[in-house]
Design a protein around this motif. Structure first.
Motif, PDB file in Angstrom:
ATOM      1  N   GLY A 134      42.737  37.071  41.493  1.00  0.00           N
ATOM      2  CA  GLY A 134      41.335  37.135  41.107  1.00  0.00           C
ATOM      3  C   GLY A 134      40.525  36.002  41.690  1.00  0.00           C
ATOM      4  N   GLU A 164      42.791  44.813  36.442  1.00  0.00           N
ATOM      5  CA  GLU A 164      42.101  46.109  36.353  1.00  0.00           C
ATOM      6  C   GLU A 164      42.105  46.805  37.708  1.00  0.00           C
ATOM      7  N   TRP A 165      41.826  46.058  38.768  1.00  0.00           N
ATOM      8  CA  TRP A 165      41.835  46.633  40.115  1.00  0.00           C
ATOM      9  C   TRP A 165      43.230  47.133  40.468  1.00  0.00           C
ATOM     10  N   ALA A 211      40.103  40.871  36.064  1.00  0.00           N
ATOM     11  CA  ALA A 211      39.526  41.804  37.032  1.00  0.00           C
ATOM     12  C   ALA A 211      40.573  42.225  38.058  1.00  0.00           C
ATOM     13  N   ARG A 226      37.037  40.202  43.111  1.00  0.00           N
ATOM     14  CA  ARG A 226      35.940  39.502  42.444  1.00  0.00           C
ATOM     15  C   ARG A 226      35.870  39.882  40.975  1.00  0.00           C
ATOM     16  N   GLN A 227      35.262  39.010  40.196  1.00  0.00           N
ATOM     17  CA  GLN A 227      34.965  39.376  38.814  1.00  0.00           C
ATOM     18  C   GLN A 227      34.033  40.585  38.819  1.00  0.00           C
ATOM     19  N   PRO A 228      34.043  41.368  37.734  1.00  0.00           N
ATOM     20  CA  PRO A 228      33.290  42.636  37.722  1.00  0.00           C
ATOM     21  C   PRO A 228      31.823  42.517  38.068  1.00  0.00           C
ATOM     22  N   ASP A 229      31.179  41.403  37.716  1.00  0.00           N
ATOM     23  CA  ASP A 229      29.740  41.306  37.946  1.00  0.00           C
ATOM     24  C   ASP A 229      29.399  40.630  39.275  1.00  0.00           C
TER      25      ASP A 229
END
Length: 290
Positions: free
Chosen positions: A108, A23-24, A20, A139-142
């Motif tokens: 992360g 990705e960010w 994550a 944060r993690q995506p969820d």
């Protein structure tokens, strides 16, 4: 003479949280015109636990995750140059040293109330406490809201203004085309104690007006320097930590400061920043300042 392209360093350990973070960082690099360096810090296991695969297999697996993250960023953002590297050593020292020449270090974390990956236990907190460059915890995506089009929230202490903190937040809002919400939370009980008589509504109104004027005065030169950024001035009364976490619930990024200081017990990041790092649902940028 060609200008140097700024670089974002991302700690990669193979966890979903570090994915994550990668990705960010890819989105951030695309907005900034920056490059991304995926960094895996390898330290061989020292316990007697039998790994399957063995230590060498685990090392190769972590190294592969770093290269996979770089390839994914370049696939999602063809304009971004992403590299990957594995280095041996102690994670805290290696990450802090790698961040030294970068625009920021991105790590992360698993979500509100729990940390994982490079932000698990003492490693991530030591990195935050020792790193002089901005550290962004993702944060993690969820675990929180997406940041597309969301506000950048800046927490300011009117008694201790900090140019590095202000400039970082304005630059982030400008790069994202986002609204910058500048929040000052004032806690009467923290300042005056619980034993003082109740403040009258008139006195509270006067204090609120004085703080609003102080906040506007603080922001004036930054508004002039970043005239394309829409700024919302926000004052709240109550617990500083609660106010920040509540305001950040729909934010794309929360920006907080960390004073550079050492105590006889080691480095610290401050009670408010420590609480926000653990509980804010959005990415948190921690900016070191004197």
């Amino acid at each position: 003479m060609t200008a140097m392209v700024e670089q974002l360093v991302v700690g990669i350990d193979g966890s979903p949280a570090s994915a994550a973070a990668a990705e960010w960082a890819g989105r951030e690099a695309s907005m900034r015109g920056a490059a991304v360096r995926m960094l895996n810090v390898w330290r061989a296991p020292t316990s007697n636990v039998q790994f399957s695969p063995g230590p060498e297999g685990l090392r190769m697996w972590e190294e592969t995750r770093a290269f996979d993250a770089a390839r994914q960023v370049e696939q999602d953002h063809p304009e971004v140059v992403a590299t990957a590297e594995q280095v041996p050593g102690a994670p805290v020292q290696a990450l802090v040293e790698a961040a030294g020449g970068s625009a920021m270090l991105v790590l992360g974390s698993r979500g509100a109330g729990a940390l994982a990956g490079y932000v698990y236990g003492s490693v991530g907190l030591q990195v935050v406490a020792r790193c002089d460059r901005p550290v962004v915890l993702v944060r993690q995506p969820d675990a929180g809201p997406g940041e597309e089009g969301a506000e950048v929230v800046l927490c300011v202490d009117l008694g201790r203004p900090c140019d590095a903190l202000m400039t970082f937040a304005f630059e982030e809002a400008a790069a994202r085309g986002a609204v910058l919400r500048v929040l000052h939370v004032w806690d009467l009980h923290r300042k005056y104690g619980y034993a003082v008589p109740a403040f009258s509504p008139q006195l509270k109104h006067q204090l609120h007006r004085e703080k609003a004027e102080e906040l506007s005065s603080l922001l004036e030169p930054y508004r002039a320097g970043f005239d394309g950024v829409r700024v919302v001035e926000d004052l709240a009364e109550g617990s500083v930590t609660d106010g920040l976490v509540t305001t950040a619930s729909a934010a794309g990024l929360l920006v907080v400061g960390r004073r550079r200081r050492r105590t006889p017990l080691g480095v610290r990041i401050g009670a408010v920043t420590h609480a926000v790092v653990h509980h804010a649902p959005c990415p948190v940028a921690v900016i070191a300042h004197d």
